[in-house]
Structure formats: structure tokens, C-alpha cells
Design a protein around this motif. Structure first.
Motif, PDB file in Angstrom:
ATOM      1  N   THR A  47      37.798  52.169  33.671  1.00 47.07           N
ATOM      2  CA  THR A  47      37.352  51.693  34.982  1.00 47.07           C
ATOM      3  C   THR A  47      38.032  50.386  35.342  1.00 47.07           C
ATOM      4  OG1 THR A  47      35.199  52.757  34.705  1.00 47.07           O
ATOM      5  CG2 THR A  47      35.348  51.009  36.349  1.00 47.07           C
ATOM      6  N   ALA A  48      38.133  49.494  34.368  1.00 45.42           N
ATOM      7  CA  ALA A  48      38.760  48.197  34.620  1.00 45.42           C
ATOM      8  C   ALA A  48      40.202  48.376  35.058  1.00 45.42           C
ATOM      9  CB  ALA A  48      38.690  47.333  33.361  1.00 45.42           C
ATOM     10  N   VAL A  49      40.962  49.238  34.378  1.00 49.31           N
ATOM     11  CA  VAL A  49      42.368  49.468  34.720  1.00 49.31           C
ATOM     12  C   VAL A  49      42.483  50.055  36.121  1.00 49.31           C
ATOM     13  CG1 VAL A  49      44.412  50.829  34.162  1.00 49.31           C
ATOM     14  CG2 VAL A  49      43.134  49.702  32.331  1.00 49.31           C
ATOM     15  N   GLU A  50      41.617  51.032  36.435  1.00 48.83           N
ATOM     16  CA  GLU A  50      41.660  51.676  37.752  1.00 48.83           C
ATOM     17  C   GLU A  50      41.437  50.667  38.880  1.00 48.83           C
ATOM     18  OE1 GLU A  50      38.907  54.513  40.576  1.00 48.83           O
ATOM     19  OE2 GLU A  50      38.693  54.703  38.397  1.00 48.83           O
ATOM     20  N   LEU A  51      40.414  49.818  38.713  1.00 47.32           N
ATOM     21  CA  LEU A  51      40.061  48.901  39.804  1.00 47.32           C
ATOM     22  C   LEU A  51      41.029  47.731  39.909  1.00 47.32           C
ATOM     23  CD1 LEU A  51      36.165  48.896  39.600  1.00 47.32           C
ATOM     24  CD2 LEU A  51      37.684  50.319  40.962  1.00 47.32           C
ATOM     25  N   VAL A  52      41.571  47.293  38.795  1.00 43.21           N
ATOM     26  CA  VAL A  52      42.584  46.235  38.871  1.00 43.21           C
ATOM     27  C   VAL A  52      43.818  46.761  39.580  1.00 43.21           C
ATOM     28  CG1 VAL A  52      44.168  44.824  37.510  1.00 43.21           C
ATOM     29  CG2 VAL A  52      41.755  44.901  36.903  1.00 43.21           C
ATOM     30  N   LYS A  53      44.206  48.008  39.295  1.00 42.80           N
ATOM     31  CA  LYS A  53      45.330  48.608  40.000  1.00 42.80           C
ATOM     32  C   LYS A  53      45.039  48.742  41.490  1.00 42.80           C
ATOM     33  CE  LYS A  53      47.585  51.368  36.390  1.00 42.80           C
ATOM     34  NZ  LYS A  53      47.943  52.750  35.979  1.00 42.80           N
ATOM     35  N   ALA A  54      43.767  48.989  41.814  1.00 44.57           N
ATOM     36  CA  ALA A  54      43.368  49.148  43.218  1.00 44.57           C
ATOM     37  C   ALA A  54      43.193  47.832  43.934  1.00 44.57           C
ATOM     38  CB  ALA A  54      42.078  49.962  43.302  1.00 44.57           C
ATOM     39  N   GLY A  55      43.374  46.725  43.222  1.00 46.08           N
ATOM     40  CA  GLY A  55      43.341  45.440  43.900  1.00 46.08           C
ATOM     41  C   GLY A  55      42.265  44.482  43.458  1.00 46.08           C
ATOM     42  N   ALA A  56      41.474  44.838  42.440  1.00 47.07           N
ATOM     43  CA  ALA A  56      40.462  43.896  41.957  1.00 47.07           C
ATOM     44  C   ALA A  56      41.150  42.649  41.424  1.00 47.07           C
ATOM     45  CB  ALA A  56      39.615  44.545  40.861  1.00 47.07           C
ATOM     46  N   ALA A  57      40.611  41.483  41.787  1.00 48.04           N
ATOM     47  CA  ALA A  57      41.255  40.229  41.400  1.00 48.04           C
ATOM     48  C   ALA A  57      41.062  39.929  39.920  1.00 48.04           C
ATOM     49  CB  ALA A  57      40.705  39.083  42.244  1.00 48.04           C
ATOM     50  N   ASP A  58      39.894  40.272  39.374  1.00 44.67           N
ATOM     51  CA  ASP A  58      39.622  40.010  37.959  1.00 44.67           C
ATOM     52  C   ASP A  58      38.481  40.903  37.523  1.00 44.67           C
ATOM     53  OD1 ASP A  58      39.819  38.928  35.450  1.00 44.67           O
ATOM     54  OD2 ASP A  58      39.666  36.847  36.119  1.00 44.67           O
ATOM     55  N   TYR A  59      38.349  41.108  36.220  1.00 45.82           N
ATOM     56  CA  TYR A  59      37.313  41.976  35.659  1.00 45.82           C
ATOM     57  C   TYR A  59      36.770  41.279  34.420  1.00 45.82           C
ATOM     58  CZ  TYR A  59      35.100  46.569  34.896  1.00 45.82           C
ATOM     59  OH  TYR A  59      34.201  47.595  34.771  1.00 45.82           O
ATOM     60  N   MET A  60      35.502  40.846  34.450  1.00 43.22           N
ATOM     61  CA  MET A  60      34.922  40.057  33.359  1.00 43.22           C
ATOM     62  C   MET A  60      33.663  40.722  32.815  1.00 43.22           C
ATOM     63  SD  MET A  60      35.262  36.098  34.556  1.00 43.22           S
ATOM     64  CE  MET A  60      36.860  35.387  34.960  1.00 43.22           C
ATOM     65  N   GLY A  61      33.444  40.505  31.535  1.00 43.68           N
ATOM     66  CA  GLY A  61      32.244  41.005  30.904  1.00 43.68           C
ATOM     67  C   GLY A  61      31.129  39.971  30.911  1.00 43.68           C
ATOM     68  N   LYS A  62      29.900  40.422  30.730  1.00 39.93           N
ATOM     69  CA  LYS A  62      28.743  39.540  30.595  1.00 39.93           C
ATOM     70  C   LYS A  62      28.385  39.453  29.107  1.00 39.93           C
ATOM     71  CE  LYS A  62      26.669  40.943  35.026  1.00 39.93           C
ATOM     72  NZ  LYS A  62      25.509  41.610  35.641  1.00 39.93           N
ATOM     73  N   PRO A  63      27.978  38.276  28.650  1.00 38.72           N
ATOM     74  CA  PRO A  63      27.899  36.999  29.367  1.00 38.72           C
ATOM     75  C   PRO A  63      29.295  36.440  29.623  1.00 38.72           C
ATOM     76  CG  PRO A  63      27.415  36.666  27.058  1.00 38.72           C
ATOM     77  CD  PRO A  63      27.540  38.144  27.240  1.00 38.72           C
ATOM     78  N   TRP A  64      29.424  35.710  30.702  1.00 37.39           N
ATOM     79  CA  TRP A  64      30.721  35.207  31.115  1.00 37.39           C
ATOM     80  C   TRP A  64      30.966  33.808  30.568  1.00 37.39           C
ATOM     81  CZ3 TRP A  64      26.445  35.773  34.126  1.00 37.39           C
ATOM     82  CH2 TRP A  64      25.885  34.603  34.651  1.00 37.39           C
ATOM     83  N   ASP A  65      32.219  33.433  30.563  1.00 41.35           N
ATOM     84  CA  ASP A  65      32.610  32.082  30.172  1.00 41.35           C
ATOM     85  C   ASP A  65      32.771  31.258  31.450  1.00 41.35           C
ATOM     86  OD1 ASP A  65      34.630  29.908  29.777  1.00 41.35           O
ATOM     87  OD2 ASP A  65      34.569  30.606  27.705  1.00 41.35           O
ATOM     88  N   ASP A  66      31.936  30.203  31.600  1.00 39.78           N
ATOM     89  CA  ASP A  66      31.954  29.408  32.831  1.00 39.78           C
ATOM     90  C   ASP A  66      33.352  28.873  33.140  1.00 39.78           C
ATOM     91  OD1 ASP A  66      29.319  29.862  33.205  1.00 39.78           O
ATOM     92  OD2 ASP A  66      28.642  27.801  32.916  1.00 39.78           O
ATOM     93  N   ALA A  67      34.008  28.309  32.145  1.00 34.24           N
ATOM     94  CA  ALA A  67      35.318  27.692  32.360  1.00 34.24           C
ATOM     95  C   ALA A  67      36.343  28.741  32.809  1.00 34.24           C
ATOM     96  CB  ALA A  67      35.795  27.005  31.089  1.00 34.24           C
TER      97      ALA A  67
END
Length: 478
Positions: A92-112
Motif C-alpha cells: 500500500t505504501a509503495v502504491e500511494l507514494v507512486k500516486a503522489g503521497a508526500a510521505d508514509y509514516m508508521g505509528k507511533p511517529w517520531d516528532d523530529a
């Protein structure tokens, strides 16, 4: 200040992210459903979206997030979207990044990491907007520097820029030019630009709308008539070719010229010679011909209503203008031009302008804008002021409820290549066939002798879409 929208069904996550964004100087909004997100992005200026991938309890497929992502991309193709989920799936991550998603992050996220991504994406987003706004200004400035006269043409799309560049390039020659495109798209404006930048700019420029003339008077209008040549001809009539001698004749709606007129026109183009109706005296003129049509002349040639030899004489250079709904970047600059500096559009009105089908093209847009100015109660024009069809009013609110397969299909089209804005408008407003590869285009060019209208039709593409693919593969119609 940039406004960032957080979309997550977990209120605690919304609170945590909005607090972090507030602390770092961003204006943050949050909502818990895709429907709310669509409404906010439609009505407010959002610079970036952080969205979850699942919004229903015990759901981990990410399909809801994909549907929201593709809907937001349809509304605003350049809006940065960061996808965030506790159930990260590589496919899913590869598909949406190819479709224009700016970034794909998992939870919990790193604030920095998240803040760095936000800062970088916003910088790129604002630079892209600035460049888009400057495109038309820069092109006009460069044209002015080069001494070009754009005749007040207003545009913002790459498609129209390429058409104008080619118009300026062929203007200095004396070859016949055919301008193709739907009614109201601006063919007469392109003809003006060709004439204004030609070596004949100070010579006669005669325009004839063939579609507006009665068939029984067409030949008399074009070639003239002697007194008594037909009923009502009480004196000598000077034809448009004679009037344009030494200059340029613009024949609009050339596809409406009857076969008898086509024979005479072909002769003038080949030899410069003709006779007035009712006369045996041969006259000679030197005229450059620019023609325009909204018809598919390849079809007309096939059914025998248009001469193929005349087509090749007229179509030495083709200037193809795409429909307005395939030149999305032109819509808002044109609308602002039509309403003037005293008026502006609120965001829902802008979205409605961008999503309307514009079957009447620029002419329809101009009429809508003039009506809005006439009836507006204040200087900020709203959706109600535009008076567009109910279908246009409802399109933004119903986007999220469209069939999911349709959304994913459009997303797949987006993932095949990073589309330009006009290609996005094309994919939203019309169904697209399978994209032909280089070999298929080459074969079609050979089969149809490089006639762009025929090649485009055989491949199921618009002329402008064909030109984009020819540019991509380095192909020429020759």
C-alpha cells in the motif's frame, strides 16, 4: 501561516498532533472522518494534510485511507499528504507514494522526523505554487522581450504555452496553418497571434466565419461576383480573397465549406488564381491562409465531405487547442481576467470553476463570469453567484461517496506517471483508454501518414494528449 489538517478517528492522536503543530508555529485543524476532511479541504485553504489510513473500528485494510487520499488528490493534485498508520503495509505504501503521497509514516511517529518532513514539504509546496503563478507572467515577459505580441491572451497552462510557442514559431513563415479545437476554445485568438507576429502584420487581415454564411452565398463571399451573377447581385461584389490580397485570410469553420467551394479554394492555394462568379476573367492574388475547425476532418475525408488534397494544403502546420477542461491551469486566470480586479472568488467558487465540465469552453466561462459580476451582492463571488448547474454544485460533496473501484482506478492512472495539472483534469472529466506505448504511436504515425487528427483518433486520444506522448518519446509527425 500555513494551515495543516489532521484526520484521524482517534481524538487523542488529533489532540497530540495539533498541540505539537501549534507549538512549532503552524495553524492546526483536526477532524475524525473522511467526510469532514473533504468538506474542510473544499472550503478552506489547507497547505498540508496528515491523514490516518483506517477510520472504522477493527479495520486495518487501509482502503478507507486510500479512498480519502485519492479523493483529496482529485480535488487538489499538488496538496502534500502525509499518510500515517499503525498498520503499515509495504504494498500500500509503495502504491500511494507512486500516486503522489508526500510521505508514509508508521505509528507511533517520531516528532523530529515528522516536523522535518512537514517543513520540507511545505517549502516545496509554496515554491511550486509560486512557480505556477509566475509561469504566465514569465512567458509574457519573455515574449515581450522577444518582441512578440500575444494579443492579450490570458493563460496559465503548459498546454497553451506550447501552443503559443509553436504559433510564434510558425508566424514568421508563409505556410498555411490549421487551428483545431472545440467551439469556444480560443482558435480565433491563436489566429490573431499568428497574424500579429507575422511578416504580414501590417497587411490586410480578413476574417470569414464560413459556418455563419448561407451556403448559396459562400462562393460569392470568398471569390466575389459580377453584377447579375445571381438574383439580387445588382453590382460587383469584391470577394474576401481579393480584399485580403497581399495579406492573410482567416477561414473559420473550414469544415463547413461545400465541395464546390473546396475545389476553388484548392486552386487558389495552388496557383493563386480564381474567377468571380459570373466572370471568365482569371484573377491572381497572393494570400496566406489560416483556417480553423472544430470538426474531425479525418472523418469528413473518409465520408467524402472534405477533400483530402485540400486538407494537406491547409494543414501544413496544425495548432491544436485542447478543451478548457483539459487545461485546468487556464481556468482561474481566465476567470479572474473576466471579472476584473474589483472581484475575487471564494474557495468553493474556485473549486466549482475547476470541476465544471465547460462544454462551451472559454466562451462559456466568460459568460458565467459576466453573469456573476452582474448579479453579485459583494466583491467576493460565491458558488451561488456563478449559477452553474446543480451537478457542479454537488460534485465536491459527493466525491467521497463515489464507487471505490472508480477511485482506485483513477489512483492507478495517477501512479503510472506524475501527471501535469491538465492531465489530472483530463482524467477526472473523461474516461481514458489504455496508454499507447512508443511502438504503437510510431506505427499509427506511419499508418496515417503523420496526420495528427487521424493518429489521435486511432489511438483514442485527444490531439493534445497525443502531442504530450510524442514529446515524451521524442517522436515527430514527419
Amino acid at each position: 501561516m500555513d494551515t495543516i489538517l489532521v484526520v484521524d478517528d482517534n481524538s487523542s492522536i488529533c489532540s497530540a498532533l495539533t498541540l505539537m503543530l501549534d507549538i512549532h508555529g503552524y495553524k492546526a485543524l483536526s477532524c475524525e472522518t473522511p467526510e469532514q476532511a473533504i468538506d474542510i479541504v473544499t472550503k478552506q485553504d489547507i497547505s498540508l494534510v496528515i491523514q490516518d489510513m483506517n477510520f472504522t473500528r477493527d479495520t486495518t485494510s487501509g482502503e478507507e485511507g486510500k479512498q480519502l487520499f485519492y479523493t483529496l488528490r482529485q480535488q487538489q493534485p499538488n496538496l502534500p499528504i502525509i499518510l500515517m498508520t499503525a498498520w503499515t503495509q509495504l504494498e500500500t505504501a509503495v502504491e500511494l507514494v507512486k500516486a503522489g503521497a508526500a510521505d508514509y509514516m508508521g505509528k507511533p511517529w517520531d516528532d523530529a522526523k515528522l516536523l522535518t518532513s512537514i517543513n520540507n514539504l511545505l517549502s516545496i509546496y509554496h515554491l511550486s505554487k509560486q512557480n505556477s503563478q509566475l509561469t504566465r507572467v514569465d512567458s509574457e515577459r519573455m515574449s515581450a522581450i522577444n518582441g512578440a505580441d500575444l494579443c492579450g491572451m490570458v493563460f496559465g497552462s503548459g498546454a497553451m504555452q506550447r501552443c503559443i510557442d509553436l504559433s510564434l514559431q510558425v508566424a514568421k513563415s508563409d505556410v498555411s496553418v490549421m487551428i483545431t479545437g472545440p467551439n469556444g476554445a480560443g482558435k480565433d485568438k491563436i489566429a490573431d497571434i499568428v497574424q500579429a507576429n507575422s511578416l504580414l502584420k501590417d497587411k490586410p487581415f480578413v476574417k470569414v466565419n464560413i459556418g455563419a454564411l448561407p451556403m448559396d452565398l459562400l462562393e460569392a463571399e470568398l471569390f466575389g461576383a459580377e453584377a447579375g451573377a445571381f438574383t439580387g447581385a445588382n453590382k460587383v461584389r469584391i470577394g474576401r480573397f481579393e480584399a485580403a490580397d497581399g495579406g492573410t485570410l482567416f477561414l473559420d469553420e473550414i469544415g463547413n465549406l461545400p465541395l464546390s467551394g473546396q475545389v476553388k479554394l484548392l486552386r487558389v492555394l495552388q496557383t493563386g488564381e480564381f474567377e468571380r462568379l459570373g466572370s471568365h476573367q482569371t484573377r491572381k492574388v497572393n494570400v496566406r491562409v489560416i483556417s480553423a475547425t472544430n470538426a474531425d476532418l479525418a472523418d469528413d475525408i473518409s465520408n467524402g465531405s472534405f477533400r483530402e488534397d485540400l486538407f494537406y494544403r491547409l494543414n501544413v502546420i496544425e495548432l491544436a487547442i485542447a478543451p478548457l477542461n483539459q487545461r485546468v491551469d487556464d481556468i482561474l486566470p481566465l476567470a479572474q481576467h473576466f471579472v476584473g480586479n474589483e472581484f475575487s472568488f471564494d474557495k468553493p467558487a474556485q473549486q466549482a470553476l475547476l470541476t465544471h465540465a465547460w462544454s462551451g469552453n472559454v466562451r462559456e466561462l466568460e459568460n458565467v463570469c459576466k453573469r456573476a459580476v452582474l448579479l453579485a451582492s459583494n466583491a467576493v463571488l460565491t458558488l451561488a453567484d456563478l449559477g452553474l448547474s446543480p451537478q457542479t454544485h454537488q460534485i465536491l460533496n459527493r466525491q467521497f461517496n463515489r464507487n471505490q473501484d472508480s477511485n482506485l482506478s483513477q489512483g492507478s492512472n495517477l501512479s503510472q506517471e506524475k501527471q501535469s495539472t491538465e492531465e489530472v483534469g483530463e482524467s477526472l472529466l473523461s474516461a481514458q483508454p489504455a496508454d499507447p506505448d512508443k511502438q504503437q504511436i510510431e506505427q499509427a504515425l506511419v499508418t496515417h501518414n503523420g496526420v495528427i487528427a487521424r493518429v489521435a483518433k486511432s489511438l483514442g486520444l485527444s490531439r493534445q494528449a497525443l502531442y504530450r506522448r510524442m514529446d515524451k518519446y521524442g517522436l515527430s509527425s514527419k
